[in-house]
Design a protein around this motif. Structure first.
Motif, PDB file in Angstrom:
ATOM      1  N   LEU A  68       0.804  -1.112   0.038  1.00 49.77           N
ATOM      2  CA  LEU A  68      -0.011  -0.003   0.147  1.00 49.77           C
ATOM      3  C   LEU A  68       1.043   1.313   0.196  1.00 49.77           C
ATOM      4  CD1 LEU A  68      -2.809  -0.914   2.417  1.00 49.77           C
ATOM      5  CD2 LEU A  68      -3.061  -0.568   0.031  1.00 49.77           C
ATOM      6  N   ARG A  69       1.954   1.116   0.794  1.00 51.23           N
ATOM      7  CA  ARG A  69       2.789   2.363   0.904  1.00 51.23           C
ATOM      8  C   ARG A  69       3.628   2.531  -0.401  1.00 51.23           C
ATOM      9  NH1 ARG A  69       6.920   2.033   5.614  1.00 51.23           N
ATOM     10  NH2 ARG A  69       4.981   1.664   6.607  1.00 51.23           N
ATOM     11  N   PHE A  70       4.214   1.684  -1.145  1.00 51.15           N
ATOM     12  CA  PHE A  70       5.043   2.020  -2.049  1.00 51.15           C
ATOM     13  C   PHE A  70       4.387   1.177  -3.599  1.00 51.15           C
ATOM     14  CE2 PHE A  70       7.989   1.287   1.642  1.00 51.15           C
ATOM     15  CZ  PHE A  70       8.534   2.387   1.421  1.00 51.15           C
ATOM     16  N   GLY A  71       3.376   0.937  -3.687  1.00 54.30           N
ATOM     17  CA  GLY A  71       2.704   0.484  -4.632  1.00 54.30           C
ATOM     18  C   GLY A  71       2.720  -1.075  -4.953  1.00 54.30           C
ATOM     19  N   ASN A  72       1.813  -1.492  -5.712  1.00 56.89           N
ATOM     20  CA  ASN A  72       1.793  -3.146  -5.991  1.00 56.89           C
ATOM     21  C   ASN A  72       2.656  -3.341  -7.209  1.00 56.89           C
ATOM     22  OD1 ASN A  72       0.934  -5.508  -5.503  1.00 56.89           O
ATOM     23  ND2 ASN A  72      -0.981  -5.309  -6.417  1.00 56.89           N
ATOM     24  N   ASP A  73       3.641  -2.552  -7.895  1.00 57.40           N
ATOM     25  CA  ASP A  73       4.303  -2.725  -9.137  1.00 57.40           C
ATOM     26  C   ASP A  73       5.390  -3.813  -8.573  1.00 57.40           C
ATOM     27  OD1 ASP A  73       2.934  -0.643 -10.221  1.00 57.40           O
ATOM     28  OD2 ASP A  73       4.866   0.628  -9.711  1.00 57.40           O
ATOM     29  N   THR A  74       5.216  -5.046  -9.729  1.00 58.89           N
ATOM     30  CA  THR A  74       6.419  -5.971  -9.500  1.00 58.89           C
ATOM     31  C   THR A  74       7.812  -5.395  -9.957  1.00 58.89           C
ATOM     32  OG1 THR A  74       5.821  -6.774 -11.612  1.00 58.89           O
ATOM     33  CG2 THR A  74       4.796  -7.804  -9.733  1.00 58.89           C
ATOM     34  N   GLN A  75       8.556  -5.593  -9.162  1.00 58.48           N
ATOM     35  CA  GLN A  75      10.023  -5.056  -9.462  1.00 58.48           C
ATOM     36  C   GLN A  75      10.828  -6.011  -9.145  1.00 58.48           C
ATOM     37  OE1 GLN A  75      10.929  -1.861  -6.694  1.00 58.48           O
ATOM     38  NE2 GLN A  75       9.336  -0.569  -7.490  1.00 58.48           N
ATOM     39  N   GLU A  76      12.059  -6.051  -9.895  1.00 63.84           N
ATOM     40  CA  GLU A  76      13.337  -7.294 -10.075  1.00 63.84           C
ATOM     41  C   GLU A  76      13.904  -7.158  -8.684  1.00 63.84           C
ATOM     42  OE1 GLU A  76      17.485  -7.935 -11.758  1.00 63.84           O
ATOM     43  OE2 GLU A  76      16.158  -6.640 -12.681  1.00 63.84           O
ATOM     44  N   ILE A  77      13.945  -8.474  -7.896  1.00 63.74           N
ATOM     45  CA  ILE A  77      14.580  -8.661  -6.969  1.00 63.74           C
ATOM     46  C   ILE A  77      16.250  -8.523  -7.044  1.00 63.74           C
ATOM     47  CG2 ILE A  77      14.949 -10.363  -5.046  1.00 63.74           C
ATOM     48  CD1 ILE A  77      12.091 -11.367  -5.337  1.00 63.74           C
ATOM     49  N   ARG A  78      16.723  -7.643  -6.162  1.00 61.10           N
ATOM     50  CA  ARG A  78      18.254  -7.773  -6.471  1.00 61.10           C
ATOM     51  C   ARG A  78      19.043  -8.670  -5.711  1.00 61.10           C
ATOM     52  NH1 ARG A  78      19.354  -4.866 -10.430  1.00 61.10           N
ATOM     53  NH2 ARG A  78      21.280  -4.316  -9.714  1.00 61.10           N
ATOM     54  N   GLY A  79      18.597  -9.789  -5.745  1.00 59.28           N
ATOM     55  CA  GLY A  79      19.303 -10.849  -4.795  1.00 59.28           C
ATOM     56  C   GLY A  79      19.894 -11.856  -5.959  1.00 59.28           C
ATOM     57  N   ASP A  80      20.090 -11.710  -7.156  1.00 65.96           N
ATOM     58  CA  ASP A  80      20.597 -12.523  -8.012  1.00 65.96           C
ATOM     59  C   ASP A  80      22.252 -11.950  -8.210  1.00 65.96           C
ATOM     60  OD1 ASP A  80      21.511 -14.312  -9.880  1.00 65.96           O
ATOM     61  OD2 ASP A  80      20.049 -13.796 -11.302  1.00 65.96           O
ATOM     62  N   LEU A  81      23.011 -12.831  -7.862  1.00 69.02           N
ATOM     63  CA  LEU A  81      24.522 -12.493  -7.620  1.00 69.02           C
ATOM     64  C   LEU A  81      25.057 -12.199  -9.015  1.00 69.02           C
ATOM     65  CD1 LEU A  81      25.630 -14.195  -4.229  1.00 69.02           C
ATOM     66  CD2 LEU A  81      24.930 -11.673  -4.695  1.00 69.02           C
ATOM     67  N   GLU A  82      24.651 -13.205 -10.034  1.00 72.14           N
ATOM     68  CA  GLU A  82      25.332 -13.365 -11.158  1.00 72.14           C
ATOM     69  C   GLU A  82      24.839 -11.872 -11.908  1.00 72.14           C
ATOM     70  OE1 GLU A  82      23.946 -16.720 -12.947  1.00 72.14           O
ATOM     71  OE2 GLU A  82      25.072 -18.108 -11.686  1.00 72.14           O
ATOM     72  N   VAL A  83      23.804 -11.433 -11.738  1.00 70.03           N
ATOM     73  CA  VAL A  83      23.317 -10.274 -12.441  1.00 70.03           C
ATOM     74  C   VAL A  83      23.820  -9.197 -11.886  1.00 70.03           C
ATOM     75  CG1 VAL A  83      21.302  -8.946 -12.857  1.00 70.03           C
ATOM     76  CG2 VAL A  83      20.946 -11.297 -13.066  1.00 70.03           C
ATOM     77  N   LEU A  84      24.253  -9.232 -10.511  1.00 69.92           N
ATOM     78  CA  LEU A  84      24.989  -8.040 -10.063  1.00 69.92           C
ATOM     79  C   LEU A  84      26.490  -7.966 -10.322  1.00 69.92           C
ATOM     80  CD1 LEU A  84      23.367  -8.311  -6.387  1.00 69.92           C
ATOM     81  CD2 LEU A  84      22.973  -6.374  -8.084  1.00 69.92           C
ATOM     82  N   GLU A  85      26.917  -9.087 -10.410  1.00 67.55           N
ATOM     83  CA  GLU A  85      28.392  -9.219 -10.986  1.00 67.55           C
ATOM     84  C   GLU A  85      28.549  -8.774 -12.347  1.00 67.55           C
ATOM     85  OE1 GLU A  85      32.426  -9.709 -10.948  1.00 67.55           O
ATOM     86  OE2 GLU A  85      30.967  -9.610  -9.053  1.00 67.55           O
ATOM     87  N   LEU A  86      27.537  -9.158 -13.336  1.00 67.36           N
ATOM     88  CA  LEU A  86      27.758  -8.526 -14.526  1.00 67.36           C
ATOM     89  C   LEU A  86      27.561  -7.170 -14.918  1.00 67.36           C
ATOM     90  CD1 LEU A  86      25.521 -11.446 -16.553  1.00 67.36           C
ATOM     91  CD2 LEU A  86      28.056 -11.093 -16.364  1.00 67.36           C
ATOM     92  N   GLU A  87      26.800  -6.431 -14.003  1.00 67.55           N
ATOM     93  CA  GLU A  87      26.602  -4.997 -13.983  1.00 67.55           C
ATOM     94  C   GLU A  87      27.717  -4.355 -13.308  1.00 67.55           C
ATOM     95  OE1 GLU A  87      22.984  -4.275 -11.797  1.00 67.55           O
ATOM     96  OE2 GLU A  87      21.535  -4.900 -13.412  1.00 67.55           O
ATOM     97  N   ARG A  88      28.403  -4.868 -12.398  1.00 66.28           N
ATOM     98  CA  ARG A  88      29.465  -4.424 -12.050  1.00 66.28           C
ATOM     99  C   ARG A  88      30.506  -4.601 -13.072  1.00 66.28           C
ATOM    100  NH1 ARG A  88      34.254  -5.637 -10.280  1.00 66.28           N
ATOM    101  NH2 ARG A  88      34.035  -7.841 -10.575  1.00 66.28           N
ATOM    102  N   GLN A  89      30.681  -5.541 -13.514  1.00 64.59           N
ATOM    103  CA  GLN A  89      31.679  -5.676 -14.736  1.00 64.59           C
ATOM    104  C   GLN A  89      31.389  -4.625 -15.826  1.00 64.59           C
ATOM    105  OE1 GLN A  89      31.695  -9.598 -15.619  1.00 64.59           O
ATOM    106  NE2 GLN A  89      32.884 -10.502 -13.946  1.00 64.59           N
ATOM    107  N   ALA A  90      30.311  -4.542 -16.351  1.00 63.81           N
ATOM    108  CA  ALA A  90      30.028  -3.397 -17.382  1.00 63.81           C
ATOM    109  C   ALA A  90      30.277  -2.177 -16.867  1.00 63.81           C
ATOM    110  CB  ALA A  90      28.356  -3.769 -17.520  1.00 63.81           C
ATOM    111  N   LYS A  91      29.695  -1.791 -15.756  1.00 63.07           N
ATOM    112  CA  LYS A  91      30.277  -0.498 -15.281  1.00 63.07           C
ATOM    113  C   LYS A  91      31.889  -0.453 -15.153  1.00 63.07           C
ATOM    114  CE  LYS A  91      26.091   0.476 -12.268  1.00 63.07           C
ATOM    115  NZ  LYS A  91      25.878   0.606 -11.025  1.00 63.07           N
TER     116      LYS A  91
END
Length: 164
Positions: A68-91
């Motif tokens: 109710l406070r932040f909306g009912n939008d479905t957002q990506e959960i930032r718990g996938d370490l492989e995706v986070l590592e790929l983003e860090r390498q791209a940056k």
């Protein structure tokens, strides 16, 4: 006959070792059966399996109140370490490309500054030689060697920027 009686005395009746474990197993089985019957009858006075306290709401913020406070939008959960590592390498690759571009731009600026300095030196030399009196053919003096150009100090080397 006297020799046969001592052999009978030596032979003692073998002890039954299986009686103790058999008795223990019987007791455990009897206890299990009685417990099973009591639970099957559900006697409230003998056995109470319900919670002895009132159920309360779990402390903290509920999922519904967060939605109710932040909306009912479905957002990506930032718990996938492989995706986070790929983003860090791209940056990191992007930052390295920017650093290379910056170094190339600095090198180009230095090269252009050196070219300008060289052109200015040539201009000064040509101006100096243009204003220098040249001996005439009737003077009889031999032409002297052109004066050596004044030594100019090279520009100070550019220091690299401090690394973070």
């Amino acid at each position: 006959m006297a020799s046969s009686s001592p052999t009978r005395a030596v032979q003692a009746r073998p002890r039954n070792r299986w009686r103790g474990p058999l008795l223990a197993g019987f007791c455990f089985g009897l206890g299990y059966g009685v417990t099973q019957r009591l639970l099957a009858l559900q006697l409230p006075g003998l056995v109470q399996l319900r919670q002895g306290f009132d159920v309360r709401e779990f402390p903290g913020t509920s999922l519904e109140s967060l939605r109710l406070r932040f909306g009912n939008d479905t957002q990506e959960i930032r718990g996938d370490l492989e995706v986070l590592e790929l983003e860090r390498q791209a940056k990191q690759r992007q930052q390295e490309r920017r650093e290379e571009e910056r170094k190339q731009a600095e090198a180009e600026q230095r090269r252009q500054a050196e070219q300008r300095a060289e052109e200015e030196r040539r201009d000064r030399e040509s101006e100096a030689s243009a204003f220098q009196p040249q001996p005439g053919p009737d003077s009889g003096a031999e032409p002297s060697e052109p004066p050596e150009p004044a030594a100019t100090e090279p520009p100070a080397p550019a220091l690299p920027p401090p690394s973070p």
